[in-house]
Design a protein around this motif. Structure first.
Motif, PDB file in Angstrom:
ATOM      1  N   PHE A  76       3.565   4.286  20.847  1.00 57.74           N
ATOM      2  CA  PHE A  76       2.770   3.111  20.512  1.00 57.74           C
ATOM      3  C   PHE A  76       3.501   1.827  20.878  1.00 57.74           C
ATOM      4  CE2 PHE A  76       1.493  -0.293  17.644  1.00 57.74           C
ATOM      5  CZ  PHE A  76       0.120  -0.268  17.749  1.00 57.74           C
TER       6      PHE A  76
ATOM      7  N   PRO B 278       1.614   3.621  12.777  1.00 60.94           N
ATOM      8  CA  PRO B 278       1.166   2.234  12.924  1.00 60.94           C
ATOM      9  C   PRO B 278      -0.295   2.079  12.499  1.00 60.94           C
ATOM     10  CG  PRO B 278       1.448   3.283  15.079  1.00 60.94           C
ATOM     11  CD  PRO B 278       1.848   4.285  14.067  1.00 60.94           C
ATOM     12  N   VAL B 279      -0.520   1.133  11.630  1.00 62.81           N
ATOM     13  CA  VAL B 279      -1.878   0.804  11.186  1.00 62.81           C
ATOM     14  C   VAL B 279      -2.053  -0.707  11.265  1.00 62.81           C
ATOM     15  CG1 VAL B 279      -2.006   2.789   9.644  1.00 62.81           C
ATOM     16  CG2 VAL B 279      -1.214   0.598   8.767  1.00 62.81           C
ATOM     17  N   ARG B 280      -3.275  -1.137  11.375  1.00 61.98           N
ATOM     18  CA  ARG B 280      -3.521  -2.586  11.454  1.00 61.98           C
ATOM     19  C   ARG B 280      -2.968  -3.284  10.218  1.00 61.98           C
ATOM     20  NH1 ARG B 280      -6.590  -3.286  16.066  1.00 61.98           N
ATOM     21  NH2 ARG B 280      -5.774  -5.394  15.963  1.00 61.98           N
ATOM     22  N   GLN B 281      -2.388  -4.427  10.443  1.00 62.75           N
ATOM     23  CA  GLN B 281      -1.774  -5.158   9.341  1.00 62.75           C
ATOM     24  C   GLN B 281      -2.790  -5.522   8.264  1.00 62.75           C
ATOM     25  OE1 GLN B 281       0.284  -8.464  11.024  1.00 62.75           O
ATOM     26  NE2 GLN B 281       2.292  -7.672  10.520  1.00 62.75           N
ATOM     27  N   GLU B 282      -2.356  -5.286   7.017  1.00 57.98           N
ATOM     28  CA  GLU B 282      -3.178  -5.691   5.880  1.00 57.98           C
ATOM     29  C   GLU B 282      -2.975  -7.180   5.652  1.00 57.98           C
ATOM     30  OE1 GLU B 282      -4.660  -3.558   3.223  1.00 57.98           O
ATOM     31  OE2 GLU B 282      -4.717  -1.988   4.740  1.00 57.98           O
TER      32      GLU B 282
ATOM     33  N   THR C 166       0.812  -1.208   0.000  1.00 57.46           N
ATOM     34  CA  THR C 166       0.000   0.000   0.000  1.00 57.46           C
ATOM     35  C   THR C 166       0.849   1.263   0.000  1.00 57.46           C
ATOM     36  OG1 THR C 166      -0.095   0.149   2.400  1.00 57.46           O
ATOM     37  CG2 THR C 166      -1.698  -1.250   1.326  1.00 57.46           C
TER      38      THR C 166
ATOM     39  N   GLY D 217       0.397  -7.020  15.506  1.00 54.35           N
ATOM     40  CA  GLY D 217      -0.605  -7.034  14.439  1.00 54.35           C
ATOM     41  C   GLY D 217      -0.693  -5.721  13.693  1.00 54.35           C
ATOM     42  N   TYR D 218       0.365  -4.931  13.764  1.00 55.44           N
ATOM     43  CA  TYR D 218       0.392  -3.634  13.097  1.00 55.44           C
ATOM     44  C   TYR D 218       1.546  -3.554  12.109  1.00 55.44           C
ATOM     45  CZ  TYR D 218      -3.203  -1.521  16.049  1.00 55.44           C
ATOM     46  OH  TYR D 218      -4.390  -1.202  16.653  1.00 55.44           O
ATOM     47  N   GLU D 219       1.505  -2.542  11.284  1.00 54.97           N
ATOM     48  CA  GLU D 219       2.596  -2.255  10.354  1.00 54.97           C
ATOM     49  C   GLU D 219       2.589  -0.764  10.056  1.00 54.97           C
ATOM     50  OE1 GLU D 219       1.791  -4.224   6.664  1.00 54.97           O
ATOM     51  OE2 GLU D 219      -0.239  -3.430   6.554  1.00 54.97           O
ATOM     52  N   LEU D 220       3.649  -0.290   9.445  1.00 54.04           N
ATOM     53  CA  LEU D 220       3.716   1.125   9.091  1.00 54.04           C
ATOM     54  C   LEU D 220       2.936   1.392   7.821  1.00 54.04           C
ATOM     55  CD1 LEU D 220       7.419   2.109   9.821  1.00 54.04           C
ATOM     56  CD2 LEU D 220       5.364   2.815  11.046  1.00 54.04           C
ATOM     57  N   GLY D 221       2.169   2.460   7.839  1.00 50.46           N
ATOM     58  CA  GLY D 221       1.413   2.854   6.658  1.00 50.46           C
ATOM     59  C   GLY D 221       1.203   4.350   6.679  1.00 50.46           C
TER      60      GLY D 221
ATOM     61  N   LEU E 182       6.380  -4.016  14.934  1.00 51.27           N
ATOM     62  CA  LEU E 182       4.940  -3.770  14.885  1.00 51.27           C
ATOM     63  C   LEU E 182       4.165  -5.038  14.562  1.00 51.27           C
ATOM     64  CD1 LEU E 182       4.699  -0.311  13.076  1.00 51.27           C
ATOM     65  CD2 LEU E 182       4.649  -0.819  15.522  1.00 51.27           C
TER      66      LEU E 182
ATOM     67  N   LEU F 100       4.709   6.878  17.181  1.00 53.54           N
ATOM     68  CA  LEU F 100       5.257   5.551  16.922  1.00 53.54           C
ATOM     69  C   LEU F 100       5.982   4.993  18.143  1.00 53.54           C
ATOM     70  CD1 LEU F 100       5.877   3.183  15.101  1.00 53.54           C
ATOM     71  CD2 LEU F 100       7.844   4.460  14.208  1.00 53.54           C
TER      72      LEU F 100
END
Lengths: 68, 68
Positions: B7, A61-65, A3, B56-60, B52, B4
């Motif tokens: 978090f 940080p956003v929820r994993q896709e 993304t 259950g998170y990732e950078l976006g 992350l 971040l």
DNA sequence: TGTTTTTATACCCGTTATGGTATAATTTAT
DNA sequence: ATAAATTATACCATAACGGGTATAAAAACA
């Protein structure tokens, strides 16, 4: 899929900019913009934020896709 | 301020983990986890995502916060 | 079709992030 | 209060990111 790279490319195109133009405005190298749009995973956080800043965005940080 | 690093620290503590434990589970070095929680700006994207991912998170891309 | 513009790939190299270790500072517990 | 656990800071070595450049490939356009 990726993304982040899609986001950058879409934003750039919607503003009618080329990669060299984006790199120049963001203050990064052209090579970096290309790596970014190609989905390179090992980019540096601050450099990515330089680019996203042009669009009023930043990395957070956003929820994993779902992976693919 | 630095969402971040906050978090990561909050998530880690809420899971009752120490920095060494987090580093070990994430597969990164301890020094990296410390830099991350200290708000270092030049971290590598993939390493941050390793951490992350445990939550259950990732950078976006997210809308820019006010810098203040 | 051919031409121009844009994007992708490949190379060299300086700078720096990361990991490891040791020590200091801080926090937490007793 | 002291002691233990956790976190912060400092140093070194290695790997690799990012910048620059050149070339190739692809896309856009007439």
């Amino acid at each position: 899929m990726n993304t982040l790279s899609e986001f950058v490319r879409n934003r750039r195109k919607s503003l009618g900019m080329t990669q060299p133009e984006l790199a120049e405005k963001a203050g990064t190298g052209l090579r970096f913009v290309r790596d970014l749009e190609q989905g390179k995973k090992t980019l540096r956080l601050d450099k990515v934020n330089q680019v996203l800043g042009l669009f009023g965005y930043e990395l957070g940080p956003v929820r994993q896709e779902r992976e693919e």
